[in-house]
Design a protein around this motif. Structure first.
Motif, PDB file in Angstrom:
ATOM      1  N   VAL A   1      24.805  66.932  25.553  1.00 37.60           N
ATOM      2  CA  VAL A   1      24.462  65.516  25.662  1.00 37.60           C
ATOM      3  C   VAL A   1      23.163  65.218  24.925  1.00 37.60           C
ATOM      4  O   VAL A   1      22.376  66.116  24.646  1.00 37.60           O
ATOM      5  CB  VAL A   1      24.330  65.078  27.145  1.00 37.60           C
ATOM      6  CG1 VAL A   1      25.657  65.181  27.873  1.00 37.60           C
ATOM      7  CG2 VAL A   1      23.270  65.894  27.870  1.00 37.60           C
ATOM      8  N   GLY A   2      22.954  63.960  24.641  1.00 32.61           N
ATOM      9  CA  GLY A   2      21.715  63.493  24.052  1.00 32.61           C
ATOM     10  C   GLY A   2      21.212  62.285  24.811  1.00 32.61           C
ATOM     11  O   GLY A   2      22.002  61.485  25.312  1.00 32.61           O
ATOM     12  N   VAL A   3      19.902  62.173  24.934  1.00 32.51           N
ATOM     13  CA  VAL A   3      19.279  61.058  25.638  1.00 32.51           C
ATOM     14  C   VAL A   3      18.271  60.430  24.698  1.00 32.51           C
ATOM     15  O   VAL A   3      17.412  61.118  24.153  1.00 32.51           O
ATOM     16  CB  VAL A   3      18.566  61.532  26.920  1.00 32.51           C
ATOM     17  CG1 VAL A   3      17.874  60.365  27.608  1.00 32.51           C
ATOM     18  CG2 VAL A   3      19.539  62.216  27.861  1.00 32.51           C
ATOM     19  N   GLY A   4      18.377  59.130  24.515  1.00 34.01           N
ATOM     20  CA  GLY A   4      17.445  58.406  23.663  1.00 34.01           C
ATOM     21  C   GLY A   4      16.424  57.641  24.476  1.00 34.01           C
ATOM     22  O   GLY A   4      16.344  57.763  25.699  1.00 34.01           O
ATOM     23  N   PHE A   5      15.660  56.817  23.804  1.00 33.62           N
ATOM     24  CA  PHE A   5      14.577  56.043  24.422  1.00 33.62           C
ATOM     25  C   PHE A   5      15.108  54.960  25.350  1.00 33.62           C
ATOM     26  O   PHE A   5      14.547  54.702  26.401  1.00 33.62           O
ATOM     27  CB  PHE A   5      13.726  55.433  23.307  1.00 33.62           C
ATOM     28  CG  PHE A   5      12.551  54.641  23.786  1.00 33.62           C
ATOM     29  CD1 PHE A   5      11.605  55.222  24.594  1.00 33.62           C
ATOM     30  CD2 PHE A   5      12.384  53.329  23.392  1.00 33.62           C
ATOM     31  CE1 PHE A   5      10.494  54.506  25.019  1.00 33.62           C
ATOM     32  CE2 PHE A   5      11.282  52.601  23.805  1.00 33.62           C
ATOM     33  CZ  PHE A   5      10.330  53.191  24.622  1.00 33.62           C
TER      34      PHE A   5
ATOM     35  N   GLN B   1      17.225  43.722  24.547  1.00 34.39           N
ATOM     36  CA  GLN B   1      17.314  42.469  25.280  1.00 34.39           C
ATOM     37  C   GLN B   1      18.021  42.613  26.624  1.00 34.39           C
ATOM     38  O   GLN B   1      18.090  41.654  27.375  1.00 34.39           O
ATOM     39  CB  GLN B   1      18.056  41.423  24.435  1.00 34.39           C
ATOM     40  CG  GLN B   1      17.371  41.131  23.129  1.00 34.39           C
ATOM     41  CD  GLN B   1      18.234  40.276  22.209  1.00 34.39           C
ATOM     42  OE1 GLN B   1      19.348  39.912  22.544  1.00 34.39           O
ATOM     43  NE2 GLN B   1      17.702  39.953  21.052  1.00 34.39           N
ATOM     44  N   LEU B   2      18.556  43.781  26.926  1.00 41.15           N
ATOM     45  CA  LEU B   2      19.278  43.957  28.175  1.00 41.15           C
ATOM     46  C   LEU B   2      18.338  43.750  29.360  1.00 41.15           C
ATOM     47  O   LEU B   2      17.238  44.297  29.396  1.00 41.15           O
ATOM     48  CB  LEU B   2      19.905  45.347  28.248  1.00 41.15           C
ATOM     49  CG  LEU B   2      21.090  45.555  27.305  1.00 41.15           C
ATOM     50  CD1 LEU B   2      21.458  47.026  27.250  1.00 41.15           C
ATOM     51  CD2 LEU B   2      22.285  44.735  27.728  1.00 41.15           C
ATOM     52  N   PRO B   3      18.762  42.968  30.347  1.00 42.08           N
ATOM     53  CA  PRO B   3      17.861  42.619  31.451  1.00 42.08           C
ATOM     54  C   PRO B   3      17.485  43.783  32.352  1.00 42.08           C
ATOM     55  O   PRO B   3      16.432  43.774  32.956  1.00 42.08           O
ATOM     56  CB  PRO B   3      18.646  41.567  32.227  1.00 42.08           C
ATOM     57  CG  PRO B   3      20.073  41.760  31.843  1.00 42.08           C
ATOM     58  CD  PRO B   3      20.055  42.312  30.440  1.00 42.08           C
ATOM     59  N   LYS B   4      18.317  44.822  32.461  1.00 42.58           N
ATOM     60  CA  LYS B   4      18.027  45.909  33.383  1.00 42.58           C
ATOM     61  C   LYS B   4      17.833  47.243  32.677  1.00 42.58           C
ATOM     62  O   LYS B   4      17.977  48.280  33.285  1.00 42.58           O
ATOM     63  CB  LYS B   4      19.140  46.024  34.422  1.00 42.58           C
ATOM     64  CG  LYS B   4      19.206  44.829  35.329  1.00 42.58           C
ATOM     65  CD  LYS B   4      20.207  45.046  36.436  1.00 42.58           C
ATOM     66  CE  LYS B   4      20.205  43.839  37.351  1.00 42.58           C
ATOM     67  NZ  LYS B   4      21.143  43.990  38.444  1.00 42.58           N
ATOM     68  N   SER B   5      17.508  47.242  31.391  1.00 42.41           N
ATOM     69  CA  SER B   5      17.336  48.509  30.697  1.00 42.41           C
ATOM     70  C   SER B   5      15.998  49.141  31.069  1.00 42.41           C
ATOM     71  O   SER B   5      15.058  48.464  31.465  1.00 42.41           O
ATOM     72  CB  SER B   5      17.433  48.316  29.176  1.00 42.41           C
ATOM     73  OG  SER B   5      16.363  47.572  28.703  1.00 42.41           O
ATOM     74  N   THR B   6      15.942  50.453  30.958  1.00 43.15           N
ATOM     75  CA  THR B   6      14.708  51.182  31.163  1.00 43.15           C
ATOM     76  C   THR B   6      14.402  51.948  29.890  1.00 43.15           C
ATOM     77  O   THR B   6      15.244  52.111  29.036  1.00 43.15           O
ATOM     78  CB  THR B   6      14.832  52.175  32.343  1.00 43.15           C
ATOM     79  OG1 THR B   6      15.925  53.051  32.080  1.00 43.15           O
ATOM     80  CG2 THR B   6      15.045  51.465  33.653  1.00 43.15           C
ATOM     81  N   HIS B   7      13.185  52.386  29.778  1.00 43.44           N
ATOM     82  CA  HIS B   7      12.750  53.156  28.618  1.00 43.44           C
ATOM     83  C   HIS B   7      12.263  54.498  29.140  1.00 43.44           C
ATOM     84  O   HIS B   7      11.233  54.571  29.799  1.00 43.44           O
ATOM     85  CB  HIS B   7      11.642  52.414  27.868  1.00 43.44           C
ATOM     86  CG  HIS B   7      12.080  51.066  27.409  1.00 43.44           C
ATOM     87  ND1 HIS B   7      11.892  49.951  28.169  1.00 43.44           N
ATOM     88  CD2 HIS B   7      12.730  50.682  26.302  1.00 43.44           C
ATOM     89  CE1 HIS B   7      12.404  48.907  27.536  1.00 43.44           C
ATOM     90  NE2 HIS B   7      12.926  49.330  26.396  1.00 43.44           N
ATOM     91  N   PHE B   8      13.022  55.563  28.865  1.00 43.78           N
ATOM     92  CA  PHE B   8      12.725  56.873  29.399  1.00 43.78           C
ATOM     93  C   PHE B   8      11.319  57.310  29.012  1.00 43.78           C
ATOM     94  O   PHE B   8      10.911  57.176  27.885  1.00 43.78           O
ATOM     95  CB  PHE B   8      13.753  57.916  28.919  1.00 43.78           C
ATOM     96  CG  PHE B   8      15.113  57.649  29.469  1.00 43.78           C
ATOM     97  CD1 PHE B   8      15.342  57.754  30.823  1.00 43.78           C
ATOM     98  CD2 PHE B   8      16.143  57.265  28.642  1.00 43.78           C
ATOM     99  CE1 PHE B   8      16.605  57.500  31.345  1.00 43.78           C
ATOM    100  CE2 PHE B   8      17.402  57.013  29.157  1.00 43.78           C
ATOM    101  CZ  PHE B   8      17.634  57.124  30.508  1.00 43.78           C
ATOM    102  N   GLY B   9      10.597  57.825  29.996  1.00 46.53           N
ATOM    103  CA  GLY B   9       9.240  58.282  29.778  1.00 46.53           C
ATOM    104  C   GLY B   9       8.200  57.206  29.921  1.00 46.53           C
ATOM    105  O   GLY B   9       7.013  57.490  29.968  1.00 46.53           O
ATOM    106  N   CYS B  10       8.630  55.933  29.997  1.00 49.64           N
ATOM    107  CA  CYS B  10       7.660  54.822  30.079  1.00 49.64           C
ATOM    108  C   CYS B  10       7.896  53.904  31.274  1.00 49.64           C
ATOM    109  O   CYS B  10       6.997  53.205  31.695  1.00 49.64           O
ATOM    110  CB  CYS B  10       7.731  53.965  28.820  1.00 49.64           C
ATOM    111  SG  CYS B  10       7.338  54.897  27.341  1.00 49.64           S
ATOM    112  N   SER B  11       9.117  53.819  31.787  1.00 49.29           N
ATOM    113  CA  SER B  11       9.366  52.912  32.910  1.00 49.29           C
ATOM    114  C   SER B  11       9.797  53.668  34.137  1.00 49.29           C
ATOM    115  O   SER B  11       9.952  54.841  34.136  1.00 49.29           O
ATOM    116  CB  SER B  11      10.380  51.845  32.586  1.00 49.29           C
ATOM    117  OG  SER B  11      11.313  52.181  31.638  1.00 49.29           O
TER     118      SER B  11
END
Length: 117
Positions: free
Chosen positions: A85-89, A107-117
């Motif tokens: 598997v691969g995981v992006g930002f 623009q997605l309302p419920k997206s997260t940013h791995f390592g930052c949120s």
């Protein structure tokens, strides 16, 4: 199998150290990935330097990874142990709605940013 892994973590802004951490079981809806390759990008550098408001430490930089699923948590479907598997930002989105397209991910309302949120 070892029950620990080594990581480089920021203990406070600008301070990195090598540590040994306990391997934990994946929580509800999560998988654990044995990382084979990891990218460190500008957002990691900003996190290490303390430039994201509200970050807590310690924090392990490097959130864009390739590896194999090592363990699967409760209710996870569609994935199996040993799968590459691969995981992006960008993450946390459902993967099915019409908002999900390469040019609208941020623009997605419920997206997260791995390592930052």
């Amino acid at each position: 199998m070892s029950r620990t892994y080594k990581a480089v973590q920021a203990t406070q802004p600008g301070n990195l150290e090598v540590v040994e951490r306990a391997i934990i079981e994946p929580a509800f809806g999560q998988v654990r990935i044995r990382v084979e390759a990891c990218g460190v990008c500008h957002s990691d550098a900003l996190a290490v330097e303390g430039r994201f408001p509200g970050l807590t430490y310690p924090r392990v930089p490097g959130h864009e990874v390739i590896g194999k699923i090592e363990a699967i948590g409760p209710v996870v479907q569609g994935w199996k142990e040993g799968q590459r598997v691969g995981v992006g930002f960008m993450g946390g989105h459902c993967g099915h709605c019409e908002m999900l397209s390469p040019w609208r991910l941020r623009q997605l309302p419920k997206s997260t940013h791995f390592g930052c949120s």
